[in-house]
Design a protein around this motif. Sequence first.
Motif, short mmCIF file in Angstrom:
data_model
loop_
_atom_site.label_atom_id
_atom_site.label_comp_id
_atom_site.label_asym_id
_atom_site.label_seq_id
_atom_site.Cartn_x
_atom_site.Cartn_y
_atom_site.Cartn_z
N ALA A 171 32.40 -81.72 6.19
CA ALA A 171 31.41 -82.30 6.13
C ALA A 171 31.71 -81.10 4.12
O ALA A 171 30.48 -81.53 3.21
CB ALA A 171 30.37 -81.20 6.24
N TYR A 172 31.99 -80.18 4.27
CA TYR A 172 32.74 -79.47 3.17
C TYR A 172 34.43 -80.16 2.55
O TYR A 172 34.40 -78.77 1.49
CB TYR A 172 32.76 -78.40 3.49
CG TYR A 172 31.92 -77.33 4.40
CD1 TYR A 172 30.36 -77.56 3.96
CD2 TYR A 172 31.81 -77.35 6.44
CE1 TYR A 172 29.54 -76.77 4.88
CE2 TYR A 172 30.98 -76.90 6.54
CZ TYR A 172 29.77 -76.99 6.63
OH TYR A 172 28.54 -76.68 6.74
N GLY A 173 34.87 -80.47 2.85
CA GLY A 173 36.50 -81.30 2.42
C GLY A 173 37.24 -81.94 3.61
O GLY A 173 36.86 -82.31 4.47
N PHE A 174 38.46 -81.43 3.59
CA PHE A 174 39.27 -81.80 4.84
C PHE A 174 40.51 -80.62 5.27
O PHE A 174 40.77 -79.60 4.54
CB PHE A 174 39.89 -82.99 4.37
CG PHE A 174 40.95 -82.48 3.09
CD1 PHE A 174 42.34 -82.74 2.98
CD2 PHE A 174 39.92 -82.92 2.03
CE1 PHE A 174 42.88 -82.24 2.12
CE2 PHE A 174 41.18 -83.13 0.59
CZ PHE A 174 42.79 -83.05 0.60
N SER A 175 40.76 -81.04 5.92
CA SER A 175 41.88 -80.15 6.42
C SER A 175 43.74 -81.02 6.97
O SER A 175 43.04 -82.00 7.51
CB SER A 175 41.93 -79.06 7.72
OG SER A 175 41.36 -79.87 9.13
N ALA A 176 44.63 -80.27 7.10
CA ALA A 176 45.62 -81.23 7.24
C ALA A 176 47.21 -80.30 7.80
O ALA A 176 47.17 -79.42 7.68
CB ALA A 176 46.47 -81.89 6.24
N ASN A 195 30.34 -74.24 -2.23
CA ASN A 195 29.17 -74.43 -3.19
C ASN A 195 29.13 -75.12 -4.57
O ASN A 195 30.11 -76.08 -4.10
CB ASN A 195 28.73 -73.02 -3.34
CG ASN A 195 29.44 -72.58 -4.36
OD1 ASN A 195 30.18 -73.24 -5.40
ND2 ASN A 195 29.20 -71.20 -4.52
N ALA A 196 28.59 -75.12 -4.68
CA ALA A 196 28.34 -76.00 -5.96
C ALA A 196 29.40 -75.67 -6.82
O ALA A 196 29.89 -76.86 -7.61
CB ALA A 196 26.84 -75.86 -7.10
N ASP A 197 30.37 -74.99 -7.20
CA ASP A 197 30.67 -74.04 -8.44
C ASP A 197 32.28 -73.72 -7.96
O ASP A 197 33.26 -73.85 -8.85
CB ASP A 197 30.73 -73.12 -9.64
CG ASP A 197 30.00 -72.55 -9.30
OD1 ASP A 197 29.83 -71.96 -7.93
OD2 ASP A 197 28.32 -72.48 -9.17
N ASN A 243 33.88 -67.44 1.87
CA ASN A 243 33.58 -68.75 3.10
C ASN A 243 32.63 -69.54 1.73
O ASN A 243 31.84 -69.67 1.09
CB ASN A 243 33.38 -68.12 4.08
CG ASN A 243 34.37 -67.08 4.78
OD1 ASN A 243 35.39 -67.92 5.12
ND2 ASN A 243 33.55 -66.18 4.77
N VAL A 244 32.06 -70.41 3.16
CA VAL A 244 31.42 -71.99 3.02
C VAL A 244 29.89 -71.24 2.67
O VAL A 244 29.57 -70.26 3.66
CB VAL A 244 31.72 -72.93 3.76
CG1 VAL A 244 30.28 -73.69 3.83
CG2 VAL A 244 33.41 -73.92 3.90
N ASP A 245 29.38 -71.93 1.73
CA ASP A 245 28.17 -70.89 1.97
C ASP A 245 27.19 -71.55 2.99
O ASP A 245 27.63 -73.19 3.30
CB ASP A 245 27.19 -71.31 0.52
CG ASP A 245 27.61 -70.36 -0.79
OD1 ASP A 245 28.84 -69.14 -0.24
OD2 ASP A 245 27.13 -71.23 -2.07
N ASN A 246 25.87 -71.34 3.12
CA ASN A 246 25.01 -71.43 4.17
C ASN A 246 24.43 -72.79 3.73
O ASN A 246 24.07 -74.04 5.03
CB ASN A 246 24.50 -70.41 4.30
CG ASN A 246 24.46 -69.62 4.52
OD1 ASN A 246 25.13 -69.33 5.48
ND2 ASN A 246 24.00 -67.64 4.86
N THR A 268 25.00 -79.15 1.24
CA THR A 268 24.04 -79.64 -0.12
C THR A 268 24.96 -79.87 -1.02
O THR A 268 25.40 -80.18 -1.86
CB THR A 268 22.27 -79.36 0.45
OG1 THR A 268 22.02 -79.46 0.87
CG2 THR A 268 21.18 -80.32 -0.97
N THR A 269 25.18 -77.95 -1.47
CA THR A 269 26.03 -77.80 -2.61
C THR A 269 27.05 -78.54 -3.13
O THR A 269 26.89 -78.49 -4.51
CB THR A 269 25.32 -76.80 -2.85
OG1 THR A 269 26.15 -75.93 -2.24
CG2 THR A 269 23.88 -76.05 -3.15
N ALA A 270 26.87 -79.12 -1.99
CA ALA A 270 28.52 -79.28 -2.48
C ALA A 270 29.02 -80.21 -2.79
O ALA A 270 30.58 -80.46 -3.73
CB ALA A 270 29.62 -79.48 -0.27
#
Length: 1006
Positions: A85-90, A117-119, A149-152, A156-158
């Motif tokens: 949900a926040y990006g990817f890994s590899a 987060n958004a920025d 780390n990833v915001d709570n 949504t904000t990403a």
Amino acid sequence: MAYFISRATIGLFYFILYFSPTQEQSVTITNTPIAGSVVTYKPQFTVPAAADEGVTLIPNIKDPEAVDAQSVCPGYTASNVVRSAYGFSATLNLAGKPCNLYGTDVDVLALTVQYQNADRLSINISPAFVDSTKSSWFILPETLIPKPNVDNNAETTAQENDFQVSWSNTPTFSFTVVRRSTGDIVFSSAGSKLVYEDQFIEFVTSMPENYNTYGLGERIHGLRLGNNFTATIYASDAGDPIDSNIYGSHPFYLDTRYYEIDPSYGNMTLVTSNATSSKSAYKSYSHGVFLRNAHGQEILMRADNVTWRTLGGSIDLYFFDGPSQPEVTKQYQEVIGLPAMQQYFSFGYHQCRWGYQNVSVLQEVVDNFARFDIPLETIWTDIDYMKAYRDFEMDPNTFAVSEMAAFLSKIHDNGQHYVPIVDSAIYKPNPDNATDAYAPYDRGNQSGVFLRTPDGSEYIGTVWPGYTVFPDWHSSESVPWWINEMAMWYRDINFDGIWIDMSEVSSFCVGSCGSQNVSLNPVHPPFLLPGEPGNIEYDYPEGFNLTNSTEAASISSLSSVQSAATATVTESTNSAETIAASSTSSTSYLRTKPTPGVRNLNYPPYVINNVQGDLAVHAVSPNATHVDGVKEYDVHNLFGHQILNATYQSLLDIFPGKRPFIIGRSTFAGTGKWAGHWGGDNASKWFYLFASIPQALNFALFGIPMFGVDTCGFSGNSDEELCNRWMQLSAFFPFYRNHNVVSTISQEPYVWSSVADATKGAMAIRYALLPYMYTLFHSAHTTGSTVMRALAWEFPNDPSLAAADRQFLLGPSLLVTPVLTQGANTVDGVFPGISQGEIWYDWYTHLAVNASAGENVTIPAPLGHIPLYVRGGSVLPMQEPAYTTAASRKNPWSLLVALSSEGTATGSLYIDDGESIIQNSTLFVEFTASKDALYAAATGTYPDTNGLANIIIMGLSNSPGNITLNGASIMERASFNGTTGALSITGLQEVTSGGAWKNDWTLRWT
């Protein structure tokens, strides 16, 4: 008192002093108006100079035999890509045979990309399998430097994040970061290979032509880094050399790109030159890049790329999308920590010297400031106060506890303050001499808080007091021990803040040189101390002959005598230097080869361009060992950061609930949440006057706004003109302190009459503006905004300002244009924003500046005058200045209103008790001017009862026919200057006697 004496006499004094006592004699240099120093010299063992000499190394970037990793290393291939949900890994696997060029290749890496987060974007590349018992690499733990780390609410904000990451395996793994809104590539490793070894990491990003980057400190350099420069990051005790690594470690840069806007279609074209056209419109975008890595590293800025090389750790990158500098800085500080709110008194004037040799001299300095009516907030002491240069102990002869207690009681009663220096090494007492006992060491040793050698014995270097040990901040007992030592010392000496020095951490010998020699303690450092025979600062001020031609001629003849006298002394030295110079081409350098799975800590195979060369020179050796097994090699850049944290905890213990005031030398990302910083050991040269501006602006980027330099210069002799200009310039820096080295001439502002006058004028402005500066700091503390600002940050759409660093803004509203060259009585400056309708007003005359867009205006600036301008659209809250900040806070308020071209202005004021971390009450006042009216509206309950004395409104075209305050006419209190267009309203204390902000009010002029 003021001292006025011929420079020729000074030179003769130094000549006699230099060639008189020999090293074997016991000599006391008494305090004089000229040298201002006391040094007691007695026979003792001197650590050989060779003890601080390392092996001969050649930096990789200068080594013709160096192998380019890009040409021999295989890179990596990505696989097993998993979306989240926040990006990817590899998984990244080595794409060929290991090169093991400057370390041991890591076969398998883990890639994690997160839109946090958004920025903020995170890209992390680390070893996939970390076994601390087997691996030969070090990953920076979150316990030392927090990891964002990833915001709570990131799911949504990403989606709002302006960055997009793509990757490729052609020909090997690379990644690219694009700004979605513009399509611009902000970071791309395409066309290069990722190199990841246990002692060497390299990654490359392409860059546009003539890119604009800022940051990557600490060093003395212009604000814009340029594209033919290598920025080394390795904490070093070096006296402010130009372009080299010095005290702090800040692996962060700001990247600003300008675009020309097509007026017909709105298309944007990247600008590759800072030349601008008045017919074009421009827009800039900025982003920030932070590498969370504490290892020694260097960043190679070249014509079309930037190469980042570290001596270990991981690739832990954070991108901040801005889109302008203020947003980038705030986003970065959300990660590293917002800067500490300072006590109000800390913005007053500070006076220090290495050479205030006893309590009587301190009192004399304090008395002289009062005598000349120059405000003095805080008196400081350098290492003079220490018993044999040992922390936490007062010299019983010169700084007896009883005398200091009486002195401190007196200045505290005057509303003044005291700050002493504390060094970072702890004296190791002589085990064969019971009278050499040193309790701070004993208590620390019992708690096991000192660094060790690899064999488990104490690591013993040497600093000012002799052979010393060094706190191990990885020990759970180290901070409690430090807190206890500070608290015990405070019971005798009621200081108000602490100054931490030598925290890179510095040692005057290579390795544990005291291990077998501690029975010689106390020993002398491996060099002459300032003020000792043979090391007297007898240099004349820079450009002395330009302003003192008669005395210069006399000294010229004296110099010829001196040259003859020194010829025999220096003959052998000069011969050795000649031989060394002639054989440079045949110099033999140490080049080490990696051993698989084994790190060479003292001499890593890749040699960074460290100012000291060998990493162990003038520093604790990289193989020094912490209690948890971590080597100094991996955390060297964090010592200064950690000692400031320990000191912050100490002052919280001593002053519960009160904001600690700390100034430190070595810093890291996030240090600003505990301490401020001064620019280190600069020199009394005009270049360092100029360099102080980009230094300060860089530390604004690094989240350490409480910054200042040694005003008038630390080393060498200042002179009247330089000190005059410098005392004025530093009055607009947040931290304002004069400090110089023992054995140089005195440079307190009262030494020269013109400097005293210039200082009082500049201080009157500074102290009047303390409410404005304090409000700026509250904003920095709560939002991450900057206090000192580059012109390019405040006017982001003007490419011509990209490298401007001879002027600066204090907050959004004040433009400072100092004289930075000797002999000048004018200064050139620009007035940004003119083409967009900005108005600038002269602080002194209230006249609007007559300038064209982009024009470099020649401004009159006779000695004693610093040009200062107020930006239209500003409301500046001020108080009548007084001798101390405490007295100033009790004085009436005033407002300076600078109307914009539309007749509007805004401003704000923050008030609290000036010292508490948590406030019982505060007051926030907002000011708005529009449509011929000024509104003041306050929120909060802080009980400020000072009345409003006056209001000045600049930018009116006509004299008002009537003026009312809350509907009541006050026309009789007003006067209008038809020449300047300034309306002055005075005597308002009567109508605001309960407090200027007790009630909201409206001032109208019609």
